[in-house]
Structures are given as structure tokens and as C-alpha cells.
Design a protein around this motif. Structure first.
Motif, mmCIF file in Angstrom:
data_model
loop_
_atom_site.group_PDB
_atom_site.id
_atom_site.type_symbol
_atom_site.label_atom_id
_atom_site.label_comp_id
_atom_site.label_asym_id
_atom_site.label_seq_id
_atom_site.Cartn_x
_atom_site.Cartn_y
_atom_site.Cartn_z
ATOM 1 N N GLU A 142 -16.699 -5.967 -2.529
ATOM 2 C CA GLU A 142 -15.489 -5.290 -1.347
ATOM 3 C C GLU A 142 -15.745 -5.965 -0.084
ATOM 4 O OE1 GLU A 142 -13.308 -3.362 -2.504
ATOM 5 O OE2 GLU A 142 -13.789 -3.274 -4.558
ATOM 6 N N VAL A 145 -3.618 -5.020 8.855
ATOM 7 C CA VAL A 145 -4.580 -4.330 7.871
ATOM 8 C C VAL A 145 -5.925 -4.341 8.078
ATOM 9 C CG1 VAL A 145 -4.859 -4.404 5.436
ATOM 10 C CG2 VAL A 145 -2.688 -4.441 6.212
ATOM 11 N N ARG A 192 -6.197 -0.305 6.950
ATOM 12 C CA ARG A 192 -5.294 0.475 6.352
ATOM 13 C C ARG A 192 -5.510 0.169 4.784
ATOM 14 N NH1 ARG A 192 -3.958 4.160 9.695
ATOM 15 N NH2 ARG A 192 -2.939 3.268 11.563
ATOM 16 N N GLY A 193 -6.067 -0.683 4.351
ATOM 17 C CA GLY A 193 -6.342 -0.720 2.845
ATOM 18 C C GLY A 193 -7.562 -0.577 2.391
ATOM 19 N N ARG A 202 -8.810 2.310 1.113
ATOM 20 C CA ARG A 202 -8.867 3.197 0.137
ATOM 21 C C ARG A 202 -8.146 2.534 -1.052
ATOM 22 N NH1 ARG A 202 -8.265 9.183 2.567
ATOM 23 N NH2 ARG A 202 -10.064 9.086 3.789
ATOM 24 N N TRP A 203 -7.520 1.262 -0.914
ATOM 25 C CA TRP A 203 -6.722 0.641 -2.289
ATOM 26 C C TRP A 203 -7.773 0.143 -3.157
ATOM 27 C CZ3 TRP A 203 -3.383 -3.293 1.130
ATOM 28 C CH2 TRP A 203 -2.423 -2.503 1.998
ATOM 29 N N PRO A 204 -7.093 0.206 -4.660
ATOM 30 C CA PRO A 204 -8.023 -0.372 -5.364
ATOM 31 C C PRO A 204 -8.441 -1.809 -5.153
ATOM 32 C CG PRO A 204 -6.061 0.869 -6.378
ATOM 33 C CD PRO A 204 -5.748 0.580 -4.847
ATOM 34 N N SER A 205 -9.409 -2.117 -5.682
ATOM 35 C CA SER A 205 -9.971 -3.466 -5.530
ATOM 36 C C SER A 205 -9.017 -4.538 -6.066
ATOM 37 C CB SER A 205 -11.358 -3.669 -6.394
ATOM 38 O OG SER A 205 -11.682 -5.001 -6.126
ATOM 39 N N TRP A 206 -8.430 -4.232 -7.311
ATOM 40 C CA TRP A 206 -7.271 -5.436 -7.658
ATOM 41 C C TRP A 206 -6.135 -5.546 -6.786
ATOM 42 C CZ3 TRP A 206 -2.526 -4.241 -8.744
ATOM 43 C CH2 TRP A 206 -2.117 -2.867 -8.774
ATOM 44 N N LEU A 207 -5.866 -4.333 -6.221
ATOM 45 C CA LEU A 207 -4.728 -4.373 -5.279
ATOM 46 C C LEU A 207 -4.964 -5.211 -3.890
ATOM 47 C CD1 LEU A 207 -1.858 -3.687 -4.694
ATOM 48 C CD2 LEU A 207 -2.331 -1.536 -3.697
ATOM 49 N N LYS A 208 -5.990 -5.198 -3.351
ATOM 50 C CA LYS A 208 -6.680 -5.909 -2.275
ATOM 51 C C LYS A 208 -6.539 -7.227 -2.404
ATOM 52 C CE LYS A 208 -9.770 -2.236 -0.692
ATOM 53 N NZ LYS A 208 -11.149 -1.819 -0.283
ATOM 54 N N GLY A 230 -3.164 -8.711 -2.976
ATOM 55 C CA GLY A 230 -2.478 -8.638 -1.632
ATOM 56 C C GLY A 230 -2.963 -9.775 -0.883
#
Length: 636
Positions: free
Chosen positions: A17, A87, A92-93, A95-101, A104
Motif C-alpha cells: 500500500e 489525490v 483522497r484515495g 480508503r479506496w480498495p487496493s485494486w482500484l488504486k 487508477g
């Protein structure tokens, strides 16, 4: 120098992460598989997304020769970097899921790398520098690989490839898959690889640092590729962009006192093997970097037995990959053949590179990077690896200068590109460390400065870094004789390409891949997969082809006294003779230029005219036709 901190090692060499935390159980069990999957999926995502963006860019139909494409590029790159930096600055990211980061990051990086070049080139079918400078060789290689299933030489019939054909072999299959000629697919294929290089670099940096820092380092890598003009040679740019994170990763696994699993060593060996399959110079330079890192680690830690075992595994992995492209050439006896490939000494090879001169934003970034790696090298694993890599660049320059004593070079100007990438990414690390020393209430200020710097670099990358290549791509004529601006230059030989090709195919009646052409018009082989009897550049000629002997054979044919003597000399030739001649009409003779190597003079080639009497082609075995300023002669 202390061992790398635990944060750099990441337990299993993983940093999942953007902030430190234990890797998930799956990653601990199978870290190699997880990273391999990310590399493959990221590369596939980048390729597809880049092609989609290129389709969109091509449909804008902006008139070439205006500043509109540059304005669109500046706007697109500004939006991407501002969003990314916002971001990161305001988390801002978080708390996003790891795959989404990760997805992105892939989207931002592949989009930035693609749009920075696809938008300026949207009005032309050519890549940077069009069909000029060294691109005729590249277009010829692409065209050859569309018609040849194996790794054959780009020019000479029946010879294995001398230049690594891996990238072009994939390019030929890409062209066939999208139903384009090789020369027409080169632009899309090259831009696609710029996006792949960026996404894979992000994953490699993620192996040795946090995701957030890996993202910033990759953005700096993209800008450095444009400013250093590394992207002009897309097949070599990939290896240059990946070398700094690979160097850091290699340092980390060589310094590790605990046993190292196979996959980290295989990754380093795979990188070297990839370089060997795509760009020979970066393979040797990469090997020297790995050896230098091992020597420094050995001196510091005095653990030579473990080092030797790890280096041996890296070599065992890279060797089979290297032999895929080098094996046929070596088996054919190419190792002992003289070559002129390194007979080139441009101005930027004659003095040591100084990208850190603070005369520009990029120069300041590189200067910050240089200071950071020197100051932090005793306490930071990344700085230690990057300072070794930087030192090897200057060693390579020194060795290249010494090579002049044996009438050669090491093409030192090519390693300026990895130097620029190294110092630019180090400059990012320096900037991040500086921000950490500032009061915590300045994220907005840091964001504005970072965005301003990134926007300046993005605009400099295109307006200064590759502006000449953009201009040439729009100015060079297509085979039809018309360029991207709709202009036709009657004095441009390339404008006759379509008519010459049509005449050759009509008079020959054979497939293009069955014709061997003798001509100084090398561009014909860029647009059709003809074989060439002689290459138009001594530096790009295959050593197995006996370049000087072929020049002598051409002169020997021209000295024939009758058609019968010419036919006899062609039939007795030790090399497969041409069955197509494309010669220039000059007064009452036919002329072609023969190239000779005159290194170290500048320019390093000399072109001599060889004159043929038209009566030599008066035999019924020849058929001929005048096409503009040329005569096409085909042996039946």
C-alpha cells in the motif's frame, strides 16, 4: 553503509500500500506470482488503453502544422497531473480498495504517456522523425517482421538477424493483427510501448518503495523520456526506463542476509534477458550495473559466496532469453566478424553528460536528485543503488573514450537516457523528503508547486524535447508522395515510392519477399518487404553480410563490358545477386550511391557514385521501365 531498512525490504520485498502495513497473507505465500500477475495485467491494460486513446486522438482531425495539438496535449497532461497530485496530497484515495488504486495509477500513467505523444502526432501516420534519420531502418525492420515468421535479418536474404529482433518481431505480429503495413503500424505500436513502459516501471518501483512514491517516480520517468529524447527510440526506451528500479531492486536482494527466493533473482535476470532481446547496448550496460552493484555489496558486507550464487541465478535466467535472438547469429559465426555498428561519435558522446546544470526546471530536478543520492547514499537503499548506477554511466563514458584507441566507441550517448531517468526520479525523492521537513499545514502549497513543476516539464518535454521529431513526422511524404499537411514536393525521391513499388511488382510478377533489390533508395524496403542486396547504412549492416565485399561486387558489375559479362558476373557472385535494380537516371548513364564507413570523421559515412552503362541491361533477360528520375530493371 547500513543494511537497507525493513521498510525498503518489505518483508517479502513487497510494499502493498501507499503507507506501511503488513502484506496480506496471500502475498506472503506467493509474492512472486502476485507481482508477476501485476506486471502482465498492467502491461496488457496499458496496451489496450493506449490503443483506445490513440483511436480517439486520431479522430480529432486537427489540421497539422498548427499549435492546436500542442494545446490539447498541454491541457490533457495538466488535467492528469493535477488530479494525481491532488489525490496524493490530500489522501483522497486512502480508503479506496487496493485494486482500484492500482488501476487508477495504470490509467493515469498510460494516459499521460500516450496523450503526450499521440495528440501532437494525431495528424500524421508517422511516428517521431517520420521516415527520416534512423527511421528507415526501423520501418524496414517492422516491414520485414510482417512477412517473416522467424527472426531474420531486416535486409539481407538468408541471414539471421544481427540487431535484436524481439521488439520488431512482436511489432510485425501486431501489424498483421490490426491489418496494417509494417510502416503504418509503427506509430501505434511505438506509442503503445510508451504506455507499457510507464505502467511496468510503476510496478517495479512499487517493489522497492511505497505506491505513492512509485507513482511520482514513474511520472518523472515519463517526462525524462521525452526531455532526453529516449522515446524517439521506443524499443530501447523500455529498458532505459526500467533500469533504475531494477538497480534498486538488485541492490536490495544482494544486500539481504536472509536467503532470497528465486523470483526476485528471476526478475532481474528476466530484465537483462529482455534487454538482450530488444537492445544490445542496454543489455551490456545493465550487466555492468549489476556487476558493479555486486562488487560494492561484496566490499561492504563481505558475503562473496552468497553474492556469487545470486549472480549465477540471474545469469542462468537471462542466458536462454538472450540466446533466443543472439543464438542464430552466433551459430552462424557472427561473433568473429568485424562490425561498424559502434562507429559513431556524435557531439554528446564526446563529453561527459551534465543534465544537472540548473538552467531549466529539468536541470534543477536532476541537480536535486544528484545531491540527494550523494547525501543519502550511506543511509538509504534507493540512494545507494542510484549512486552506483550514476557512477557506472560515467565509467561507460570513460571506457567509450578509451575505445577510440581501437577505432571504435561504446555509443556512450545512449546511456545519457538512463542517467536522466535516474537523476530525475532521485529528484522526486529529494522533493518528497523536503516536503516531509516542512510544516504539516502546507499540502496546498506543495500541491501547487508540484503541479506547476509537472506542467512545465510536460510542456518542455514536447516543445523542446521532441519538437524536431514532430516537425519531421508531419513534413515527410508518405509513399504516395503527399505528406500529412497535404503538400507534395516533386524533388523528394520518396514521393516516387508508390510508383516504383507498383512497377517492381508488375515487372517482377513475384511476391515482394522473393525480390532482392539493389538501390540506394532504402525507403523502398521501408514500405515493402523486399530484400536488399546492400544496406544503405554501413552501421546498420549485418557483419555476416560482408559489407565491403558487396560494395566491391557492385563496382565489379558496373565495370562489365557487355550484358553477357554482367549476367555471368551476377551468376558467379558469392552472395545471392539482386534480381531488381532501381537506379537513378543521370545524363546517359544509370547511377547508384555506394556507402562506405569513414569513422571517426563527421559525418561517419561517405557516398560514392557507381555508374552503370544502360547497355549492360540490354539482354532479353532484363525488362525495364523509366519511373520519374529512376529506371527500374528486373531480371526475369
Amino acid at each position: 553503509m547500513r543494511d537497507p531498512p525493513a521498510a525498503a525490504l518489505g518483508g517479502e520485498l513487497i510494499q502493498q500500500e501507499t503507507r506501511p502495513r503488513p502484506a496480506p497473507p496471500g502475498a506472503r505465500r506467493r509474492p512472486g506470482g502476485r507481482w508477476a500477475a501485476e506486471l502482465v495485467l498492467g502491461a496488457c491494460f496499458a496496451a489496450v488503453f493506449s490503443l483506445l486513446l490513440q483511436v480517439v486522438a486520431a479522430r480529432l482531425h486537427v489540421t497539422p502544422g498548427t499549435f492546436v495539438p500542442l494545446a490539447l496535449m498541454a491541457f490533457a497532461s495538466t488535467v492528469i497531473v493535477v488530479v494525481v497530485f491532488a489525490v496524493l496530497a490530500f489522501r483522497r484515495g486512502a480508503r479506496w480498495p487496493s485494486w482500484l488504486k492500482i488501476v487508477g495509477a495504470w490509467t493515469a500513467l498510460s494516459g499521460l504517456a500516450t496523450l503526450m505523444i499521440a495528440l501532437p502526432l494525431q495528424g500524421t501516420r508517422y511516428y517521431l522523425y517520420g521516415a527520416s534519420v534512423d527511421n528507415p531502418f526501423r520501418l524496414q525492420f517492422m516491414e520485414r517482421m510482417t512477412a517473416s515468421p522467424g527472426l531474420t535479418d531486416m535486409n539481407y536474404h538468408g541471414l539471421p538477424s544481427y540487431y535484436p529482433a524481439g521488439w520488431f518481431w512482436l511489432g510485425g505480429h501486431f501489424a498483421n493483427a490490426v491489418h496494417l503495413e509494417g510502416w503504418a503500424a509503427y506509430k501505434q505500436y511505438s506509442i503503445m510501448w510508451l504506455a507499457i513502459a510507464a505502467v511496468v516501471a510503476f510496478t517495479l518501483w512499487s517493489l522497492v518503495t511505497r505506491r505513492r512514491l512509485a507513482l511520482l517516480a514513474t511520472i518523472a520517468t515519463i517526462f525524462a523520456g521525452f526531455i532526453s529524447q529516449g522515446v524517439e527510440e521506443p524499443y530501447s526506451w523500455v529498458s532505459a526506463a526500467w533500469l533504475p528500479p531494477i538497480a534498486v531492486f538488485t541492490w536490495t536482494i544482494l544486500r539481504r542476509r536472509e536467503p532470497v527466493r528465486f523470483w526476485p533473482l528471476a526478475l532481474v535476470g528476466g530484465y537483462l534477458g529482455f534487454a538482450a532481446m530488444t537492445y544490445t547496448l542496454y543489455f551490456f550496460f545493465g550487466v555492468l550495473v549489476v556487476v558493479a552493484l555486486a562488487v560494492v555489496v561484496g566490499v561492504l558486507d563481505r558475503t562473496f559466496a552468497a553474492l556469487v550464487r545470486r549472480i549465477a541465478v540471474i545469469a542462468v535466467v537471462s542466458l536462454p532469453l538472450m540466446l533466443v535472438t543472439w543464438g542464430p547469429f552466433l551459430l552462424a559465426g557472427g561473433l568473429g566478424k568485424p562490425t561498424t555498428a559502434a562507429h559513431h561519435l556524435p557531439a554528446n558522446s564526446s563529453s561527459f553528460p551534465t543534465p544537472f546544470v540548473p538552467g531549466s526546471v529539468f536541470g534543477l530536478l536532476c541537480l536535486a536528485g544528484l545531491v540527494w543520492i550523494l547525501v543519502r547514499s550511506r543511509r538509504d537503499a534507493m540512494a545507494a543503488a542510484l549512486v552506483v548506477l550514476t557512477a557506472v554511466v560515467y565509467v561507460w563514458f570513460a571506457l567509450s573514450t578509451l575505445a577510440l584507441a581501437v577505432h571504435s566507441t561504446l555509443l556512450a550517448f545512449r546511456v545519457i537516457i538512463p542517467l536522466d531517468v535516474t537523476l530525475a526520479t532521485a529528484g522526486v525523492f529529494a522533493a518528497v523528503e523536503l516536503v516531509r521537513w516542512l510544516p504539516r499545514k502546507v499540502p496546498a502549497v506543495a500541491l501547487v508547486v508540484a503541479c506547476a513543476t509537472a506542467v512545465a516539464l510536460a510542456q518542455i518535454s514536447v516543445t523542446d524535447g521532441v519538437k524536431d521529431g514532430l516537425r519531421q513526422a508531419e513534413a515527410d511524404a508518405y509513399p504516395t508522395g503527399v505528406n500529412a499537411r497535404g503538400q507534395h514536393d516533386p524533388d523528394d525521391d520518396r514521393g516516387w515510392a508508390d510508383q516504383l513499388i507498383a512497377t517492381i511488382n508488375q515487372l517482377s510478377g513475384r511476391r515482394p519477399a522473393d525480390d532482392i533489390v539493389l538501390s540506394a533508395n532504402g525507403y523502398l524496403l521501408s514500405y515493402q518487404p523486399y530484400w536488399g542486396f546492400q544496406h544503405t547504412s554501413a552501421q546498420y549492416a549485418n557483419p555476416l553480410a560482408d559489407y565491403r565485399e558487396r560494395n566491391a561486387e557492385i563496382r565489379h558489375w558496373a565495370a562489365s563490358s557487355s550484358p553477357q559479362e554482367l549476367l555471368a558476373r551476377l551468376d558467379a557472385n558469392p552472395h545471392t545477386p539482386p534480381n531488381v535494380f532501381v537506379l537513378r537516371n543521370h545524363d546517359s548513364t544509370l547511377v547508384m550511391g555506394v556507402v562506405s564507413d569513414v569513422f571517426p570523421r563527421t559525418p561517419d559515412i561517405r557516398v560514392d557514385d557507381v555508374t552503370f552503362d544502360p547497355k549492360l541491361f540490354g539482354s532479353p533477360e532484363f525488362t525495364q521501365r523509366v519511373v520519374g528520375p529512376f529506371t527500374v530493371i528486373v531480371r526475369r
